[in-house]
Design a protein around this motif. Structure first.
Motif, PDB file in Angstrom:
ATOM      1  N   VAL A   1       0.841  -1.183   0.000  1.00 34.05           N
ATOM      2  CA  VAL A   1       0.000   0.000   0.000  1.00 34.05           C
ATOM      3  C   VAL A   1       0.886   1.247   0.000  1.00 34.05           C
ATOM      4  O   VAL A   1       1.909   1.293   0.683  1.00 34.05           O
ATOM      5  CB  VAL A   1      -0.958   0.010   1.217  1.00 34.05           C
ATOM      6  CG1 VAL A   1      -0.195  -0.015   2.525  1.00 34.05           C
ATOM      7  CG2 VAL A   1      -1.893   1.207   1.167  1.00 34.05           C
ATOM      8  N   GLY A   2       0.521   2.242  -0.804  1.00 34.42           N
ATOM      9  CA  GLY A   2       1.281   3.479  -0.877  1.00 34.42           C
ATOM     10  C   GLY A   2       0.509   4.499  -1.697  1.00 34.42           C
ATOM     11  O   GLY A   2      -0.247   4.122  -2.599  1.00 34.42           O
TER      12      GLY A   2
ATOM     13  N   TRP B   1      -4.201  10.522  -2.551  1.00 31.35           N
ATOM     14  CA  TRP B   1      -4.774  11.086  -1.325  1.00 31.35           C
ATOM     15  C   TRP B   1      -5.962  11.995  -1.658  1.00 31.35           C
ATOM     16  O   TRP B   1      -7.006  11.932  -1.003  1.00 31.35           O
ATOM     17  CB  TRP B   1      -3.720  11.890  -0.575  1.00 31.35           C
ATOM     18  CG  TRP B   1      -2.731  11.069   0.205  1.00 31.35           C
ATOM     19  CD1 TRP B   1      -2.974   9.928   0.916  1.00 31.35           C
ATOM     20  CD2 TRP B   1      -1.335  11.335   0.361  1.00 31.35           C
ATOM     21  NE1 TRP B   1      -1.830   9.464   1.503  1.00 31.35           N
ATOM     22  CE2 TRP B   1      -0.795  10.308   1.184  1.00 31.35           C
ATOM     23  CE3 TRP B   1      -0.486  12.334  -0.103  1.00 31.35           C
ATOM     24  CZ2 TRP B   1       0.550  10.266   1.551  1.00 31.35           C
ATOM     25  CZ3 TRP B   1       0.850  12.288   0.259  1.00 31.35           C
ATOM     26  CH2 TRP B   1       1.359  11.261   1.067  1.00 31.35           C
ATOM     27  N   ASP B   2      -5.796  12.817  -2.665  1.00 30.33           N
ATOM     28  CA  ASP B   2      -6.866  13.763  -3.024  1.00 30.33           C
ATOM     29  C   ASP B   2      -8.127  13.058  -3.506  1.00 30.33           C
ATOM     30  O   ASP B   2      -9.226  13.613  -3.410  1.00 30.33           O
ATOM     31  CB  ASP B   2      -6.377  14.727  -4.113  1.00 30.33           C
ATOM     32  CG  ASP B   2      -5.282  15.658  -3.609  1.00 30.33           C
ATOM     33  OD1 ASP B   2      -5.173  15.830  -2.384  1.00 30.33           O
ATOM     34  OD2 ASP B   2      -4.541  16.198  -4.455  1.00 30.33           O
TER      35      ASP B   2
ATOM     36  N   HIS C   1      -3.850  13.079   6.766  1.00 35.03           N
ATOM     37  CA  HIS C   1      -2.549  13.235   7.412  1.00 35.03           C
ATOM     38  C   HIS C   1      -1.386  12.873   6.496  1.00 35.03           C
ATOM     39  O   HIS C   1      -0.235  12.863   6.944  1.00 35.03           O
ATOM     40  CB  HIS C   1      -2.506  12.384   8.686  1.00 35.03           C
ATOM     41  CG  HIS C   1      -3.489  12.793   9.729  1.00 35.03           C
ATOM     42  ND1 HIS C   1      -3.361  13.948  10.468  1.00 35.03           N
ATOM     43  CD2 HIS C   1      -4.648  12.206  10.142  1.00 35.03           C
ATOM     44  CE1 HIS C   1      -4.376  14.054  11.311  1.00 35.03           C
ATOM     45  NE2 HIS C   1      -5.174  13.011  11.125  1.00 35.03           N
ATOM     46  N   ARG C   2      -1.711  12.604   5.214  1.00 30.36           N
ATOM     47  CA  ARG C   2      -0.673  12.292   4.225  1.00 30.36           C
ATOM     48  C   ARG C   2       0.241  11.154   4.709  1.00 30.36           C
ATOM     49  O   ARG C   2       1.473  11.255   4.693  1.00 30.36           O
ATOM     50  CB  ARG C   2       0.158  13.534   3.907  1.00 30.36           C
ATOM     51  CG  ARG C   2      -0.625  14.655   3.197  1.00 30.36           C
ATOM     52  CD  ARG C   2      -1.222  14.116   1.905  1.00 30.36           C
ATOM     53  NE  ARG C   2      -1.597  15.134   0.955  1.00 30.36           N
ATOM     54  CZ  ARG C   2      -2.858  15.450   0.618  1.00 30.36           C
ATOM     55  NH1 ARG C   2      -3.874  14.817   1.214  1.00 30.36           N
ATOM     56  NH2 ARG C   2      -3.120  16.358  -0.295  1.00 30.36           N
ATOM     57  N   VAL C   3      -0.381  10.041   5.092  1.00 33.70           N
ATOM     58  CA  VAL C   3       0.332   8.880   5.612  1.00 33.70           C
ATOM     59  C   VAL C   3       0.627   7.884   4.485  1.00 33.70           C
ATOM     60  O   VAL C   3      -0.153   7.735   3.558  1.00 33.70           O
ATOM     61  CB  VAL C   3      -0.506   8.194   6.720  1.00 33.70           C
ATOM     62  CG1 VAL C   3       0.168   6.914   7.215  1.00 33.70           C
ATOM     63  CG2 VAL C   3      -0.739   9.161   7.875  1.00 33.70           C
ATOM     64  N   MET C   4       1.756   7.204   4.571  1.00 31.64           N
ATOM     65  CA  MET C   4       2.144   6.127   3.646  1.00 31.64           C
ATOM     66  C   MET C   4       2.389   6.628   2.219  1.00 31.64           C
ATOM     67  O   MET C   4       1.842   6.088   1.254  1.00 31.64           O
ATOM     68  CB  MET C   4       1.105   5.003   3.637  1.00 31.64           C
ATOM     69  CG  MET C   4       0.976   4.242   4.942  1.00 31.64           C
ATOM     70  SD  MET C   4       2.439   3.210   5.305  1.00 31.64           S
ATOM     71  CE  MET C   4       2.242   1.892   4.107  1.00 31.64           C
ATOM     72  N   HIS C   5       3.199   7.661   2.085  1.00 36.23           N
ATOM     73  CA  HIS C   5       3.604   8.069   0.752  1.00 36.23           C
ATOM     74  C   HIS C   5       4.331   6.902   0.082  1.00 36.23           C
ATOM     75  O   HIS C   5       5.117   6.184   0.713  1.00 36.23           O
ATOM     76  CB  HIS C   5       4.517   9.292   0.808  1.00 36.23           C
ATOM     77  CG  HIS C   5       4.826   9.872  -0.534  1.00 36.23           C
ATOM     78  ND1 HIS C   5       5.877   9.432  -1.315  1.00 36.23           N
ATOM     79  CD2 HIS C   5       4.203  10.839  -1.258  1.00 36.23           C
ATOM     80  CE1 HIS C   5       5.902  10.117  -2.451  1.00 36.23           C
ATOM     81  NE2 HIS C   5       4.900  10.983  -2.440  1.00 36.23           N
TER      82      HIS C   5
END
Length: 277
Positions: free
Chosen positions: A69-70, A76-77, A92-96
């Motif tokens: 997952v990434g 995200w959007d 929270h912009r997690v897991m780029h």
């Protein structure tokens, strides 16, 4: 946070596997997700079991498919606020997808010939081309490992079952923070869709049912290896009987004959191989 892994029920059996049509799914073994598995013995056991399964399936000609997952900024959007599980990750912009926390664990590093896909939801198929890649390789059977049992594993098993794959879930290759949910899924939900096995059984099957036997000079090489009285034979017959070669602990093969009607297919052997037992 609690963590639980289970072994399969002793005595249960799974149907034969053709390595050329089998893929091992390795899902979400990433640092950020492995953090939910306690450090030390539990995490090492989980990683070690899956690592061994990867080696054995690959050695016998099976396919390894990695799912992680990434997210990109666009991913995200695109996550709506209505998604209870993934909206907080987007917020929270997690897991780029390029972050070290989203990388596949180094002990399970993919090879060039492996399938690798990146997902943005729980399931391994819903937001990837995994299903297409598997079918292009002729894969019809999946052996599933992953974290968590109630997330990636559950979603992927349901999708794959609806896609008519034959499924095996590695009971000690999956883990979940919630022990009660983990047990309910393994013992009451998955068995209606998948065969429950463990990595030890998979490893034994792979070792005993894939390699050609080396016979002494003058003997025919018509059977697969069989160690410690677990035998695999190819359909070599003499009249109405089938030849079986057993290789004991001293590595010396002996041949026996029996009626073909007692033979059964040997798991993880090439199509057409049979086992006796």
């Amino acid at each position: 946070m609690a963590h639980h892994r289970s072994r399969r029920t002793p005595g249960s059996t799974a149907p034969a596997l053709d390595p050329a049509r089998t893929a091992l799914l390795v899902m979400d073994h990433q640092p950020a997700i492995l953090a939910f598995v306690p450090e030390g013995e539990d995490r090492n056991a989980l990683l070690g079991g899956v690592e061994g399964a990867v080696v054995d399936v690959r050695a016998n000609g099976g396919t390894i498919a990695y799912v992680r997952v990434g997210f990109t900024g666009t991913d995200w959007d695109a996550i709506p606020a209505s998604n209870k599980s993934f909206a907080p990750l987007a917020r929270h912009r997690v897991m780029h997808h390029e972050a070290p926390a989203a990388a596949i664990h180094e002990r399970l590093a993919p090879q060039d010939s492996d399938i690798v896909v990146r997902k943005t939801r729980y399931g391994g198929m819903s937001t990837t081309d995994l299903d297409q890649q598997l079918r292009e390789r002729g894969i019809t059977t999946l052996v599933v490992s992953g974290i968590s049992t109630s997330g990636a594993v559950l979603s992927t098993v349901i999708d794959a079952a609806d896609g008519d794959y034959r499924l095996h879930v590695l009971a000690d290759g999956v883990a979940d923070p919630d022990t009660e949910v983990h047990d309910v899924l393994l013992h009451h939900v998955f068995p209606s869709r998948a065969h429950i096995i463990d990595t030890t059984e998979l490893r034994d099957i792979a070792r005993h049912c894939g390699a050609p036997v080396s016979l002494p000079s003058g003997r025919r090489r018509s059977a697969a290896i069989a160690v410690d009285e677990r035998a695999c034979v190819r359909p070599t017959t003499r009249g109405r009987r089938t030849a079986t070669v057993r290789v004991g602990r001293d590595r010396r093969p002996t041949r026996t004959w029996q009626s073909p009607r007692k033979a059964r297919r040997c798991p993880l052997s090439p199509a057409g191989a049979t086992g006796t037992g």
